[in-house]
Design a protein around this motif. Structure first.
Motif, PDB file in Angstrom:
ATOM      1  N   CYS A   1     -48.963 -14.977 -23.674  1.00 13.23           N
ATOM      2  CA  CYS A   1     -48.541 -14.116 -21.799  1.00 13.23           C
ATOM      3  C   CYS A   1     -47.144 -13.839 -21.673  1.00 13.23           C
ATOM      4  O   CYS A   1     -47.041 -13.344 -20.997  1.00 13.23           O
ATOM      5  CB  CYS A   1     -49.163 -15.259 -21.275  1.00 13.23           C
ATOM      6  SG  CYS A   1     -48.277 -16.367 -20.970  1.00 13.23           S
TER       7      CYS A   1
ATOM      8  N   GLY B   1     -56.993  -8.924  -9.538  1.00 15.86           N
ATOM      9  CA  GLY B   1     -57.024  -9.386 -10.860  1.00 15.86           C
ATOM     10  C   GLY B   1     -56.399  -8.265 -11.527  1.00 15.86           C
ATOM     11  O   GLY B   1     -56.668  -7.025 -11.656  1.00 15.86           O
ATOM     12  N   SER B   2     -55.195  -8.913 -12.820  1.00 15.34           N
ATOM     13  CA  SER B   2     -54.817  -7.295 -13.150  1.00 15.34           C
ATOM     14  C   SER B   2     -55.025  -7.405 -14.921  1.00 15.34           C
ATOM     15  O   SER B   2     -53.980  -6.960 -15.405  1.00 15.34           O
ATOM     16  CB  SER B   2     -53.212  -7.561 -13.419  1.00 15.34           C
ATOM     17  OG  SER B   2     -52.913  -9.140 -13.461  1.00 15.34           O
ATOM     18  N   GLY B   3     -56.194  -8.177 -14.972  1.00 14.91           N
ATOM     19  CA  GLY B   3     -56.488  -8.291 -16.741  1.00 14.91           C
ATOM     20  C   GLY B   3     -57.125  -6.814 -16.906  1.00 14.91           C
ATOM     21  O   GLY B   3     -57.179  -6.246 -16.574  1.00 14.91           O
TER      22      GLY B   3
ATOM     23  N   THR C   1     -52.828  -9.799  -8.018  1.00 17.23           N
ATOM     24  CA  THR C   1     -52.366 -11.002  -9.182  1.00 17.23           C
ATOM     25  C   THR C   1     -52.110 -12.067  -8.952  1.00 17.23           C
ATOM     26  O   THR C   1     -50.228 -12.272  -8.101  1.00 17.23           O
ATOM     27  CB  THR C   1     -52.131 -10.326 -10.558  1.00 17.23           C
ATOM     28  OG1 THR C   1     -52.442 -11.065 -10.948  1.00 17.23           O
ATOM     29  CG2 THR C   1     -50.683 -10.023 -10.176  1.00 17.23           C
TER      30      THR C   1
ATOM     31  N   HIS D   1     -50.047 -13.617 -10.874  1.00 18.08           N
ATOM     32  CA  HIS D   1     -49.592 -13.700 -12.287  1.00 18.08           C
ATOM     33  C   HIS D   1     -48.171 -12.896 -11.549  1.00 18.08           C
ATOM     34  O   HIS D   1     -48.314 -12.343 -10.627  1.00 18.08           O
ATOM     35  CB  HIS D   1     -49.975 -13.227 -13.508  1.00 18.08           C
ATOM     36  CG  HIS D   1     -50.781 -13.934 -13.918  1.00 18.08           C
ATOM     37  ND1 HIS D   1     -50.585 -14.731 -14.517  1.00 18.08           N
ATOM     38  CD2 HIS D   1     -52.176 -13.450 -13.620  1.00 18.08           C
ATOM     39  CE1 HIS D   1     -51.784 -15.242 -14.719  1.00 18.08           C
ATOM     40  NE2 HIS D   1     -52.185 -14.500 -14.701  1.00 18.08           N
TER      41      HIS D   1
ATOM     42  N   PRO E   1     -48.373  -8.080 -13.758  1.00 20.04           N
ATOM     43  CA  PRO E   1     -49.682  -8.128 -14.039  1.00 20.04           C
ATOM     44  C   PRO E   1     -49.724  -7.673 -15.740  1.00 20.04           C
ATOM     45  O   PRO E   1     -51.651  -8.838 -16.082  1.00 20.04           O
ATOM     46  CB  PRO E   1     -49.661  -6.120 -13.396  1.00 20.04           C
ATOM     47  CG  PRO E   1     -48.864  -5.891 -12.983  1.00 20.04           C
ATOM     48  CD  PRO E   1     -47.782  -6.789 -13.163  1.00 20.04           C
TER      49      PRO E   1
ATOM     50  N   ALA F   1     -52.449 -11.602 -17.910  1.00 19.88           N
ATOM     51  CA  ALA F   1     -53.686 -11.897 -17.612  1.00 19.88           C
ATOM     52  C   ALA F   1     -53.935 -12.492 -18.570  1.00 19.88           C
ATOM     53  O   ALA F   1     -54.127 -11.801 -20.134  1.00 19.88           O
ATOM     54  CB  ALA F   1     -54.333 -10.543 -17.037  1.00 19.88           C
ATOM     55  N   HIS F   2     -55.188 -12.843 -18.705  1.00 20.04           N
ATOM     56  CA  HIS F   2     -55.757 -14.151 -19.951  1.00 20.04           C
ATOM     57  C   HIS F   2     -56.285 -13.057 -20.966  1.00 20.04           C
ATOM     58  O   HIS F   2     -56.662 -14.093 -21.844  1.00 20.04           O
ATOM     59  CB  HIS F   2     -55.752 -15.108 -19.359  1.00 20.04           C
ATOM     60  CG  HIS F   2     -56.024 -15.971 -20.754  1.00 20.04           C
ATOM     61  ND1 HIS F   2     -55.464 -16.507 -20.879  1.00 20.04           N
ATOM     62  CD2 HIS F   2     -57.448 -16.892 -21.672  1.00 20.04           C
ATOM     63  CE1 HIS F   2     -55.524 -17.444 -21.943  1.00 20.04           C
ATOM     64  NE2 HIS F   2     -57.362 -17.262 -22.807  1.00 20.04           N
TER      65      HIS F   2
ATOM     66  N   TYR G   1     -52.071  -1.558 -18.914  1.00 18.24           N
ATOM     67  CA  TYR G   1     -51.444  -2.142 -18.082  1.00 18.24           C
ATOM     68  C   TYR G   1     -49.955  -0.529 -18.144  1.00 18.24           C
ATOM     69  O   TYR G   1     -49.760  -0.634 -16.804  1.00 18.24           O
ATOM     70  CB  TYR G   1     -50.417  -3.390 -18.503  1.00 18.24           C
ATOM     71  CG  TYR G   1     -49.196  -3.032 -17.971  1.00 18.24           C
ATOM     72  CD1 TYR G   1     -48.065  -4.162 -16.753  1.00 18.24           C
ATOM     73  CD2 TYR G   1     -48.035  -3.233 -18.574  1.00 18.24           C
ATOM     74  CE1 TYR G   1     -47.521  -4.456 -16.141  1.00 18.24           C
ATOM     75  CE2 TYR G   1     -46.372  -3.144 -18.540  1.00 18.24           C
ATOM     76  CZ  TYR G   1     -45.872  -3.686 -17.217  1.00 18.24           C
ATOM     77  OH  TYR G   1     -44.999  -3.728 -16.867  1.00 18.24           O
TER      78      TYR G   1
ATOM     79  N   THR H   1     -61.840 -10.932 -11.748  1.00 20.85           N
ATOM     80  CA  THR H   1     -61.369 -11.961 -11.897  1.00 20.85           C
ATOM     81  C   THR H   1     -60.804 -13.423 -12.843  1.00 20.85           C
ATOM     82  O   THR H   1     -60.672 -13.866 -12.887  1.00 20.85           O
ATOM     83  CB  THR H   1     -61.049 -13.037 -10.340  1.00 20.85           C
ATOM     84  OG1 THR H   1     -62.405 -12.974 -10.020  1.00 20.85           O
ATOM     85  CG2 THR H   1     -60.699 -11.844  -9.457  1.00 20.85           C
TER      86      THR H   1
ATOM     87  N   SER I   1     -55.789 -19.639 -15.641  1.00 18.09           N
ATOM     88  CA  SER I   1     -57.747 -19.807 -14.482  1.00 18.09           C
ATOM     89  C   SER I   1     -58.118 -19.785 -14.209  1.00 18.09           C
ATOM     90  O   SER I   1     -57.917 -21.078 -13.944  1.00 18.09           O
ATOM     91  CB  SER I   1     -58.309 -19.184 -16.457  1.00 18.09           C
ATOM     92  OG  SER I   1     -57.307 -18.303 -17.706  1.00 18.09           O
TER      93      SER I   1
END
Lengths: 257, 642
Positions: free
Chosen positions: A67, B44-46, B67, B69, B72, B75-76, B175, B230, B246
Motif C-alpha cells: 500500500c 472510499g477510494s478503492g 478517504t 487514507h 486514495p 485503499a486495500h 485512481y 467502504t 479497514s
C-alpha cells in the motif's frame, strides 16, 4: 520459541506540524524476533498506553509491502538496512540483542510532519493529477486484445508501475528529489502504446509539477537503493529524454494551432 | 424473533440475458447538461469508489470523495494479488458469460441474486477492455496478446493478472482516472477524512459527517446521493488479511440509520495465508490462491512427525485435497480448501512450530517447469513469504493456514445498488449482492470495478433524475447539526472514559471470540456463547477503554476506538445471523448441518433467502427481513468437487 531481543529506541516525537520535535528514548524489551518492525512498535505502544503515555504515531496500513503507507528512517536509512524491503516487511530477526535503533520520519521539505513519524506526502498526488493518466473515459475502450503489446514492453511498464508511492526515494535523496517516483509513473504510461497520444504533454506537466515541490536530481542513486520495489534509475533517464523532447514537440504542436 | 417485510430487489422482468439491457433503457436519465446540477458523495477510494468517482465525474456530476487514507491509492484493493476474472474466452476453452454467471452462482452456494450475478458476468468483459485502455500492464504473451490463468475453483482460464500485483495495478488505473477528473475540476478529494455518520432527512440520505483525522474537525457534507464504497468487515476477526485500518464504521453507521445489513454471517476464510506465529501478531498475510495452481497441499500422515518436509517419503504424505477431490484436487473452492485444512490441523497433523499450518509444496512444479518459470509466476510472493517467515519456499514447502479474507455479507442493496435508505448506495465489498455465501477467486476486483464503472453510473441517474432543481440540504439543517453533535459526543466519551485497557486490547479479545465461535465452523452453543460474551466484553469496553491524547491532532487510538465500538455490534449480529441460519452454505458452516461426507448441507426449502437485518435501537435485538431468492436459470444442486 523465538529469540527475544532487548533494544533501545530513539524515536522522533513531534506533536504537530508547527511544534518542535525531539528524540525520546524508549526501552523495548523482550521483543520476539519473529515480530515485524511495526509489530515491535505496536508492542512498545501498548506498553506506553499502559503507563499512561501517548503512543507513537507511525504510518502503516496493509503490512504486506504494497500500500506504500509505511516508511520511517531506521538508523538513517529509508525503510532500514534490508534491500528491497518496505518497513512493514522488515522483521526483527534482522536485528541483534542490545541494538540501539534510531527511528525518524521521512525528512523532506515537501513533506511536513503531521505527528511523530507521520508525514504529509500529498505533493505526490499533485504530480499524478498533473498528467499521470491515460485519458480513457469509461465505455470508450476497444477490445483489450486489439492493441498487442510486446511482452518486453508490458514487462518494462510493469517494472515502473510497481512503484508503491511510499516516497522512500525522496526521503533517501540528499536533495529530496522525487525523480524516481515521477519517472516511474511517467514511464509506466509513456512506454505503452495507449500512452502515446498524451506522452509529451504528460511528461512536461508532471515534471514541472514535481519541480514546484521537490529538489533536483544530481544522480546520487540513493533513491533506487532505498526503493522497496527496487525501481531502476533508468526510468529517470527515460523521463529526462522525454522531457527535453517535450519542449520541442509541445511547442511545435502549439504553433500548429 | 419476528420476521418483517419481504424486500423488493427490483430485479427487472425478462430473460436473464436481457434484464440489464432492458433496465438500462427503462430507467430515467439525467440530461448531460443537468448532471452538473447534482452532487454525489463517494465514501472510499478503492476500486469501487475510485472507479465510480471517475465515471461519475466523466459523466458531468460533481463528485466529492472521502478517504481516511493520506492518498486514495492506499485503499486495500491494492493488496489483491491473483487477478480479475472476465468471460473473454480468449483461451478458447469454453468460457462464456453464461458460464461465468453459472460458476459464480454455484460457487456462492446458491445464495446470491441471479440477476445481479448475470449482470456482473456481462460487464466483466468491458472491465478488461477499460483497464487495458487505461494502461494497466496486464501480463502478456510473446505475441503481445493478454495472458490468462485459471484460478481457484474455475475449470477455465479466465483470470487476467499483472504479476502478483493485480489489485495494485487496477487500483492505480482507477485512481489515475479519478485524478484526471480532479485535474478537470469534476472530482474533489478529501483525504484523511473518516466518515462517522450518514445524515438522513425525511427518509433520504442527504449527506455525511466526517472527522478530519489530522485536526479533529467534525464537518458536514451535503449531496444529492451518498455512495458507500467502504469495503468489508473482515477485521472484526482482529487477525485477517485486511489492512490494519479497514473497518466497518461507515457501513455500520449507515445501518444504524436505517440501511439493512444482509447476511453478516457470510465471511470468507481464505485457505492460503501464512499461519500466525505468536500473540503479538497484528495481521495475517495472504499468499495468493494462484499458488494452488502449482503447489501441492499436504500434511504428514503420522502425528508429531518431527522430520523436515524433504525427509518425509512420498508414501507418508497425505495430499488430502487430491485424495478427497480427484477432479478439482488442490483447486477446490476456498471454503472447501479452508475447512479441510482445519480438519487436518484439528486432527493433530498440522506442521510448523505451533502445528498450525499445512504444507504448500512447489518441489514438483520446480522440477517440472524450472525455478525460473516459478519465479516469474510467483517471485514477489515467494519473496514476501521469505521476509515474513525467514524460510526459503524454493527449498522448503510453504506453511499455510486459512485466515479471514473477505466478507460476502454487507449492506443490503437492490438491483440498482441502492440500500434501504433512498439516496444511499453501496458498492464493492461493502454491499452483499453478488457472491452469495462464498466468493470465487479473482471475483472481488471484478465486482468492485463492475459496480463503479458500469452499474452505479447508470442506476444512480434513475434516483437523481426526479430531483432536478432541488438543492442539496443545507449543512445548517438540524439533521446535520444533530448528527455532528452525536459524533462529537462519542469522541468526547472515549477521551473522558479514562479506563485501563487500549482499544487494541479490546479488538484482539473480540477477534478471539469471533474466530472461535463464528469462524470456520459454527454451532448453536458456541454462537449463543458468542452473543453473551461479545455483549459482556462490549460493556467492559465502554466502561474501561483507555484513549490517551486529544481530539485535535492525529490520534490513531481514538480512531481505533470508534471502529472497535462498531465491530462489537457487528460481531454480535454475525452470531445472531449465523444462529438463525440453520443450514450450512459456502463460508457459513454449521456443524449441525453437514452431509455424511462432511460437506456443507443447505436447506433450500427454508433458507433460500437473504437475511437483511434492521437496526431497532441499541437496546432491542435487530429484526430480520427477508429477500426470497428465486432461481430461474441455475438448477440448485449439492455442490460437489469430487
Amino acid at each position: 520459541m523465538s529469540r527475544r531481543l532487548n533494544l533501545t529506541l530513539k524515536v522522533w516525537r513531534q506533536e504537530g506540524p508547527a511544534a518542535n520535535g525531539h528524540f525520546e528514548v524508549y526501552k523495548a524489551n523482550e521483543i520476539p524476533d519473529d515480530a515485524s518492525f511495526l509489530e515491535m512498535l505496536d508492542i512498545v505502544n501498548e506498553g506506553l498506553i499502559a503507563e499512561g503515555h501517548t503512543p507513537i504515531e507511525f504510518p502503516h496500513d496493509c503490512r504486506e509491502g504494497i500500500c506504500g503507507t509505511c516508511g520511517v528512517m531506521i538508523n538513517g536509512r529509508a525503510h532500514g538496512q534490508e534491500k528491497g524491503t518496505a518497513t512493514c516487511q522488515l522483521h526483527m530477526r534482522k536485528f541483534n540483542d542490545g541494538d540501539t535503533i534510531v527511528i525518524e520520519p521521512w525528512r523532506a521539505a515537501a513533506f511536513p510532519i503531521v505527528r511523530d513519524l507521520v508525514v504529509d506526502r500529498s505533493p505526490l498526488d499533485k504530480i499524478v493529477e498533473a498528467g499521470g493518466y491515460i485519458s480513457a473515459p469509461t465505455g470508450t475502450a476497444p477490445d483489450a486484445n486489439e492493441i498487442p503489446i510486446p511482452k518486453e514492453v508490458a514487462d518494462s511498464a510493469m517494472d515502473a508501475a510497481a512503484c508503491i508511492g511510499c516516497a522512500a526515494c525522496v526521503a533517501a535523496c540528499p536533495n529530496s528529489a522525487a525523480q524516481l517516483f515521477t519517472s516511474a509513473k511517467i514511464w509506466h504510461l509513456n512506454s505503452l502504446p495507449q500512452g502515446q497520444a498524451e506522452r509529451y504533454r504528460r511528461t512536461e506537466a508532471m515534471v514541472e509539477t514535481m519541480e514546484e515541490f521537490f529538489g533536483s536530481c544530481t544522480n546520487h542513486g540513493e533513491c533506487s537503493e532505498a526503493c522497496p520495489k527496487e525501481i531502476s534509475q533508468d526510468f529517470i533517464a527515460y523521463m529526462n529524454r522525454d522531457y527535453i523532447k517535450s519542449k520541442v514537440v509541445n511547442r511545435r504542436l502549439a504553433g500548429q494551432r | 424473533m419476528t420476521t418483517q417485510t419481504v424486500l423488493n430487489s427490483k430485479v427487472p422482468e425478462g430473460a436473464i440475458a436481457d434484464k440489464w439491457d432492458n433496465h438500462k433503457f427503462d430507467i430515467k436519465l439525467v440530461n448531460p447538461a443537468n448532471k452538473r446540477k447534482f452532487k454525489v458523495l463517494v465514501v472510499g477510494s478503492g476500486l469501487a469508489g475510485a472507479s465510480a468517482a471517475a465515471t461519475l465525474g466523466e459523466l458531468g456530476y460533481n463528485v466529492e470523495v472521502f478517504t481516511f487514507h493520506d492518498t486514495p491509492r492506499r485503499a486495500h484493493s491494492i493488496a489483491a494479488q491473483g487477478g480479475i476474472n472476465a468471460a473473454k474466452n480468449y483461451r478458447n476453452d469454453g468460457d462464456s458469460i453464461y458460464r461465468l454467471f453459472y460458476d459464480t452462482v454455484k460457487g456462492g452456494d446458491y445464495r446470491s441474486r441471479e440477476a445481479n450475478v448475470y449482470r456482473l458476468a456481462q460487464v466483466s468483459v468491458d472491465i478488461i477492455d477499460q483497464m487495458a485502455a487505461q494502461g494497466v500492464p496486464f501480463a502478456r504473451e510473446y505475441g503481445g496478446l493478454l495472458d490468462n490463468r485459471s484460478f481457484g475453483g474455475a475449470q477455465v482460464s479466465r483470470t487476467f493478472y499483472a504479476r502478483g500485483q493485480t489489485g495494485q495495478q487496477l487500483l492505480l488505473g482507477a485512481y489515475q482516472q479519478m485524478m484526471r477528473q480532479v485535474h478537470l475540476g469534476k472530482v474533489k478529494i478529501h483525504t484523511r477524512s473518516e466518515m462517522l455518520d450518514l445524515v438522513v432527512k425525511d427518509g433520504r440520505a442527504v449527506g455525511i459527517v466526517c472527522r478530519n483525522l489530522v485536526t479533529g474537525d467534525i464537518s458536514s457534507h451535503s449531496g444529492h446521493a451518498v455512495v458507500l464504497a467502504t469495503g468489508g468487515y473482515g477485521n472484526v476477526f482482529y487477525l485477517s488479511t485486511n489492512a490494519m485500518a479497514s473497518n466497518v464504521t461507515a457501513a455500520w453507521r449507515a445501518h444504524r440509520k436505517g440501511a439493512f445489513f444482509a447476511n453478516p454471517c457470510y465471511t470468507q476464510i481464505h485457505p492460503t495465508c501464512i499461519p500466525a506465529s505468536d500473540e503479538f501478531q497484528s495481521k495475517l498475510t495472504l499468499m495468493s490462491e494462484s499458488l494452488r495452481n502449482d503447489g501441492r497441499i499436504w500434511v504428514p500422515r503420522g502425528h508429531d512427525d518431527a522430520r523436515g518436509a524433504a525427509d518425509i517419503p512420498e508414501g507418508e504424505r497425505y495430499y488430502y485435497l487430491e485424495e478427497k477431490y480427484p477432479s478439482f484436487g488442490n483447486l477446490v473452492p476456498r471454503d472447501v480448501a479452508s475447512r479441510n485444512a482445519k480438519t487436518v490441523v484439528d486432527q493433530g497433523l498440522g506442521v510448523g512450530p505451533l502445528k498450525n499450518g499445512v504444507f504448500l509444496d512447489f518441489s514438483d512444479a520446480v522440477a517440472r517447469d524450472g525455478k525460473d518459470k516459478i519465479e516469474e509466476r510467483y517471485g514477489n510472493l515467494f519473496q514476501m513469504y521469505e521476509r515474513i517467515t525467514g524460510e526459503d519456499p524454493y527449498s522448503v514447502p510453504m506453511r499455510i493456514y486459512p485466515a479471514t479474507h473477505y466478507t460476502m455479507g454487507g449492506v443490503w442493496v437492490d438491483y440498482n445498488l441502492m440500500t434501504t435508505i433512498p439516496g444511499c448506495f453501496a458498492t464493492g465489498e461493502a454491499n452483499f449482492s453478488d457472491h452469495g455465501a462464498n466468493r470465487l477467486g479473482a471475483s472481488a476486483l471484478m465486482q468492485g470495478l463492475a459496480d463503479g464503472y458500469f452499474v452505479l453510473p447508470y442506476t444512480i441517474g434513475d434516483y437523481l433524475a426526479p430531483m432536478l432543481g432541488e438543492d442539496p440540504v443545507s449543512v445548517d439543517d438540524p439533521a446535520f447539526i444533530q448528527t455532528e453533535a452525536d459524533a462529537q459526543g462519542q469522541i468526547q466519551r472515549f477521551l473522558s472514559t479514562g479506563g485501563t485497557r487500549s482499544p487494541e486490547h479490546f479488538h484482539r479479545e473480540l477477534g478471539k471470540l469471533v474466530w472461535d465461535y463464528i469462524g470456520m465452523e459454527r454451532e448453536k452453543n458456541g454462537l449463543e456463547k458468542a452473543i453473551s460474551e461479545i455483549s459482556a466484553l462490549r460493556e467492559e469496553f465502554w466502561a474501561d477503554v483507555r484513549v490517551l491524547g486529544n481530539n485535535e491532532s492525529l490520534n490513531s487510538s481514538l480512531e481505533k476506538a470508534g471502529r472497535v465500538a462498531d465491530f462489537f455490534e457487528l460481531g454480535e449480529l454475525m452470531a445472531r445471523d449465523a444462529l438463525d441460519r440453520e443450514e450450512s452454505c459456502g463460508g457459513h458452516f454449521r456443524a449441525e448441518h453437514q452431509t455424511p461426507e462432511g460437506e456443507a448441507k443447505r436447506d433450500d426449502e427454508n433458507f433460500s433467502h437473504v437475511s437483511a437485518w434492521e437496526w431497532k435501537g441499541q437496546d432491542s435485538p435487530q429484526v430480520k427481513n427477508v429477500e426470497e431468492l428465486t432461481f430461474e436459470e441455475v438448477q440448485l444442486t449439492q455442490r460437489s468437487y469430487k
